[in-house]
Design an enzyme around this catalytic site. Sequence first.
Site, mmCIF file in Angstrom:
data_model
loop_
_atom_site.group_PDB
_atom_site.id
_atom_site.type_symbol
_atom_site.label_atom_id
_atom_site.label_comp_id
_atom_site.label_asym_id
_atom_site.label_seq_id
_atom_site.Cartn_x
_atom_site.Cartn_y
_atom_site.Cartn_z
ATOM 1 C CB ILE A 150 -8.125 -92.136 -14.813
ATOM 2 C CG1 ILE A 150 -7.364 -92.443 -13.567
ATOM 3 C CG2 ILE A 150 -7.517 -91.613 -15.904
ATOM 4 C CD1 ILE A 150 -6.180 -93.415 -13.755
ATOM 5 N NE ARG A 230 -0.859 -101.278 -14.409
ATOM 6 C CZ ARG A 230 -0.645 -99.740 -13.869
ATOM 7 N NH1 ARG A 230 -0.099 -99.071 -14.485
ATOM 8 N NH2 ARG A 230 -0.516 -99.801 -12.407
ATOM 9 C CG ASP A 254 2.794 -92.622 -18.813
ATOM 10 O OD1 ASP A 254 3.847 -92.147 -18.842
ATOM 11 O OD2 ASP A 254 2.148 -92.843 -17.792
ATOM 12 C CD GLU A 259 5.706 -99.683 -17.909
ATOM 13 O OE1 GLU A 259 5.942 -99.161 -16.946
ATOM 14 O OE2 GLU A 259 4.940 -99.323 -18.659
ATOM 15 C CG HIS A 278 4.538 -96.214 -15.789
ATOM 16 N ND1 HIS A 278 4.325 -97.656 -15.598
ATOM 17 C CD2 HIS A 278 3.401 -95.730 -14.975
ATOM 18 C CE1 HIS A 278 3.267 -97.764 -15.147
ATOM 19 N NE2 HIS A 278 2.614 -96.648 -14.390
ATOM 20 C CG LEU A 279 6.700 -89.601 -16.953
ATOM 21 C CD1 LEU A 279 7.337 -88.331 -17.866
ATOM 22 C CD2 LEU A 279 7.634 -89.777 -15.818
ATOM 23 C CB ALA A 281 1.315 -91.807 -10.793
#
Length: 526
Positions: A150, A230, A254, A259, A278-279, A281
């Site tokens: 990434i 993370r 994110d 969470e 947590h978007l 992906a």
Amino acid sequence: MSKVLVSDSIDQAGIDILSQVATVDVKLGLKPAELIEIIGEYDALMIRSSTRVTQEIIEAGTQLKIIGRAGVGVDNVDVPAATRRGIVVVNSPEGNTIAAAEHALAMILALSRHIPDANASVKRGAWDRNSFVGAEVYKKTLGVVGLGKIGSHVAAVAKTMGMKLLAYDPFISTDRAEQLGCQLVELDLLFQQADYITLHIPKTPETTHLINATTLAKMKPTARIVNCARGGIIDEVALAAALKAGKIGGAALDVFESEPLGESELRSLGKEVILTPHLGASTAEAQVNVAIDVAEQIRDVLLGLPARSAVNIPGLGPDVLEELKPYMQLAETLGNLVGQLAGGRVEVLNIRLQGELATNKSQPLVVAALKGLLYQALRERVNYVNASIEAKERGIRVIETRDASIRDYAGTLHLEATGTLGTHSVTGALLGEREIHLTDVDGFPINVPPSKYMLFTLHRDMPGIIGKLGSLLGSFNVNIASMQVGRKIVRGDAVMALSIDDPLPEGILEEIIKVPGIRDAYTVTL
Ligand SMILES: NC(=O)c1ccc[n+]([C@@H]2O[C@H](COP(=O)([O-])OP(=O)(O)OC[C@H]3O[C@@H](n4cnc5c(N)ncnc54)[C@H](O)[C@@H]3O)[C@@H](O)[C@H]2O)c1
Ligand SMILES: O=C(O)CC[C@@H](O)C(=O)O
């Protein structure tokens, strides 16, 4: 017919593949107790990040052959428990790389131009052009922490936007960084010089709270930080305090320590903070990619074929696996050990397969050694399938030697790692009931089974040194389980290998090397 349970929302493309070989039940939002009650009927479980696959669930899954995680991180699966039960855990290491990278880039731009708050203000009926004056990213410095899949894509796109790139990744070669247009620097320099900092590292004990009050204080007061990796890599309390005090310019997150995000100071901050649930992906393309990737692996395993991205069991035929399994464990343990002794970035790994290991069939041992070597950098992201590619991308030169002659043991594996901090070597063999033994460290003969926590010293063989080390460890409340000295000549250089019951407390290594006669000390966790 096999049965597959899908317990998180997965793209239909994946369900279609599973349906070729199995009855597929999609049951979303199951409570842990409900999952435990039904899991016993299923041969495979396919999840995303919402289902937590605990040891209890794994133990109740008496028929389970495979758990498929449609995504990268398997933090929500108890992988050791699955491994113990012989359940293959597979993931999709690359299916959402682009999606996560683009989310990080979107965060950088959204932070710079206050897009979320400007949008909300127009939707409220306002037309306020003064409150949202932004900053350009052109010619600004981006610090990329973690130059893996990434981070590399983020760097490549940021380069085309005219950004200057700094990167920190202790496991990446300078050549690889240069190919990406990044200058590899120490973390402190990156913190001091970057206008934007983007995190693309796994969460490990070393990276937990990497961004904390001390490191935030090193950043520019205008610096903006993005975390699409993370939760827990940033200390959120320290971040909120730094933002409030104007010690840094902004943050876009994110992922969160817990969470879904509960009560948090971050929620109360203004346009300098952007939060997404947590978007990273969550693109249509990534969800199709990961669903197909993981469903194909589940299908293959249910048909008795190997999986290509197993995080715990190699993608090898069961017959080869059965024969080589203990040696694979030996190779992986030695790789992990020599990687930790070498520290820093390894540039060359010499692998010598001796005696009965010097056959053509033993190629997977080289891969297992690389998997062990890269474990500190990549954790569950390295597997038997990608270990060689990952090593190549990191610029690690692998030199293999096979020597069929039998020496002290029927078959030994010798690994020598040369890196930025020096050269270290380890040798091991299977003894007795095929138990792993270390038979040599840095050229000194020993004979000890590896244990979870170990301490190695390089010292002069002289009276009293063992007692002094024992007393020092005792004063730090460290319990020694076993100890052995390896030496070549009396009163010459020697190696001490100690198995200890717990990890060494902070600061003790520095004290150990102050003991007269001890030249170096290394602690490893296996
Ligand atoms: N937000 C999301 O939805 C989302 C989606 C996909 C991945 N991720 C997360 O993004 C992160 C990066 O994923 P990736 O696929 O690029 O992984 P990767 O394994 O390809 O790259 C990680 C890089 O971090 C480096 N690294 C390890 N420890 C380090 C340390 N202490 N300091 C600096 N560098 C270190 C490794 O050498 C490696 O190059 C992971 O945490 C992953 O779980 C998040
Ligand atoms: O949306 C998801 O499934 C989480 C994705 C991401 O964090 C991953 O680990 O792949």
